[in-house]
Design a protein around this motif. Structure first.
Motif, PDB file in Angstrom:
ATOM      1  N   GLU A  32       8.735   3.175   2.864  1.00 16.00           N
ATOM      2  CA  GLU A  32       8.438   2.352   1.689  1.00 16.00           C
ATOM      3  C   GLU A  32       9.534   2.425   0.629  1.00 16.00           C
ATOM      4  O   GLU A  32       9.793   1.443  -0.076  1.00 16.00           O
ATOM      5  N   THR A  33      10.158   3.573   0.500  1.00 11.02           N
ATOM      6  CA  THR A  33      11.194   3.744  -0.528  1.00 11.02           C
ATOM      7  C   THR A  33      12.593   3.448  -0.017  1.00 11.02           C
ATOM      8  O   THR A  33      13.563   3.555  -0.765  1.00 11.02           O
ATOM      9  N   GLY A  34      12.725   3.077   1.254  1.00 15.69           N
ATOM     10  CA  GLY A  34      14.027   2.737   1.799  1.00 15.69           C
ATOM     11  C   GLY A  34      14.900   3.925   2.127  1.00 15.69           C
ATOM     12  O   GLY A  34      16.096   3.767   2.363  1.00 15.69           O
ATOM     13  N   LYS A  35      14.320   5.115   2.160  1.00 15.63           N
ATOM     14  CA  LYS A  35      15.111   6.297   2.488  1.00 15.63           C
ATOM     15  C   LYS A  35      15.561   6.257   3.941  1.00 15.63           C
ATOM     16  O   LYS A  35      16.617   6.782   4.290  1.00 15.63           O
ATOM     17  N   VAL A  36      14.753   5.636   4.794  1.00 21.11           N
ATOM     18  CA  VAL A  36      15.124   5.434   6.191  1.00 21.11           C
ATOM     19  C   VAL A  36      14.842   3.989   6.580  1.00 21.11           C
ATOM     20  O   VAL A  36      14.019   3.305   5.956  1.00 21.11           O
TER      21      VAL A  36
END
Length: 283
Positions: free
Chosen positions: A101-105
């Protein structure tokens, strides 16, 4: 100031406030589902894949500090066929949705079991493995059923896993001893902190084979599920590419080769057809 002009000014200010409020709401929504499209990943030249670093033989870091395992073998091929470098990001079970959701992966390949609840938060690609739940305990006091569980005993689970959800729903009276990592859950079992450990049957079978004195008294608890890659909700271009990739890999029997290279030492060859899903086609 005249009354008409005052009313007009108030209206303008109110409209502005509503616009700012709307923008803020939109920004929060966008931030929750931040992702890179397939073209953006290609342009950057690197893909970020969330994996476990302590779940042998699926995702772990070896003595040389290198990621290894069934999921890693698959991830390496994804990056190769996409034509980009790979950056593995260590994740815990409870962080998998958050990291997407946070774009970390960009992708999660961390033994992610497909469930209806999770499918509301992420988009799952085609499956590449079958999985169920199993219960492991000491040979001295093996657990072969959960129906005669003693009130004072505690069951070890890992937070954010299907095992935790299953136990909470189906055995609410059994006390759960929760841990954030596989390493801590294993240590708790070895130290006798809990009566038994419920987790993916693949994990507990592997543990029993490598740790004398422990047995899998229940090797199939509840319904069987599948494991699949997951991407951020709405990332359709990446999802479609992964699905096509899985179908193509199935034509070359890739996942059986993956099993042979990474899982045979743990499970033996007899479990290959039981665990592996080729081309996303569940038998």
């Amino acid at each position: 100031m005249k009354k008409g002009k005052l009313i007009g000014l108030v209206g303008i200010l109110a409209a502005g406030a509503l616009a700012l409020s709307a923008c803020g709401s939109s920004s929060k929504s966008a931030a929750k589902n931040k992702f890179r499209t397939l073209d953006e990943i290609k342009s950057a030249g690197t893909i970020n894949i969330g994996v476990f670093s302590d779940k042998h033989p699926f995702g772990y870091v070896d003595e040389n500090g290198e990621y290894q395992g069934y999921d890693i073998y698959f991830g390496n091929r994804l990056a190769e066929d996409l034509g980009v470098k790979i950056n593995y990001v260590s994740t815990e079970a409870a962080n998998r949705v958050e990291y997407l959701e946070t774009g970390k992966v960009d992708i999660i390949l961390a033994n992610f079991t497909v469930t209806p609840e999770r499918a509301e938060a992420v988009d799952f690609a085609l499956p590449y493995m079958n999985v169920g739940l199993g219960v492991i305990s000491s040979d001295k006091d093996p657990v072969t059923s959960l129906d005669n569980w003693k009130a004072e005993d505690e069951m070890i689970v890992i937070s954010g896993t299907t095992a935790e959800t299953y136990m909470t729903k189906n055995y609410p009276d059994i006390k759960l001893q929760k841990y954030d990592t596989y390493a801590n859950a294993k240590n708790a079992l070895l130290n006798g902190s809990g009566k038994a450990w419920v987790n993916d049957n693949t994990e507990v079978i592997a543990f029993a084979k490598s740790n004398p004195g422990y047995t899998v008294g229940i090797d199939n608890l509840g319904a069987k599920d599948t494991i699949a890659p997951a991407v951020t909700k709405g990332n359709t271009t990446l999802l479609e590419w992964i699905n096509t990739e899985i179908e193509n890999l199935g034509k070359e029997n890739f996942f059986h080769k993956d099993y042979e290279e990474t899982l045979t030492d743990t499970y033996g060859s007899e479990y290959a057809d039981t665990l592996v899903i080729e081309g996303g086609k569940v038998q």
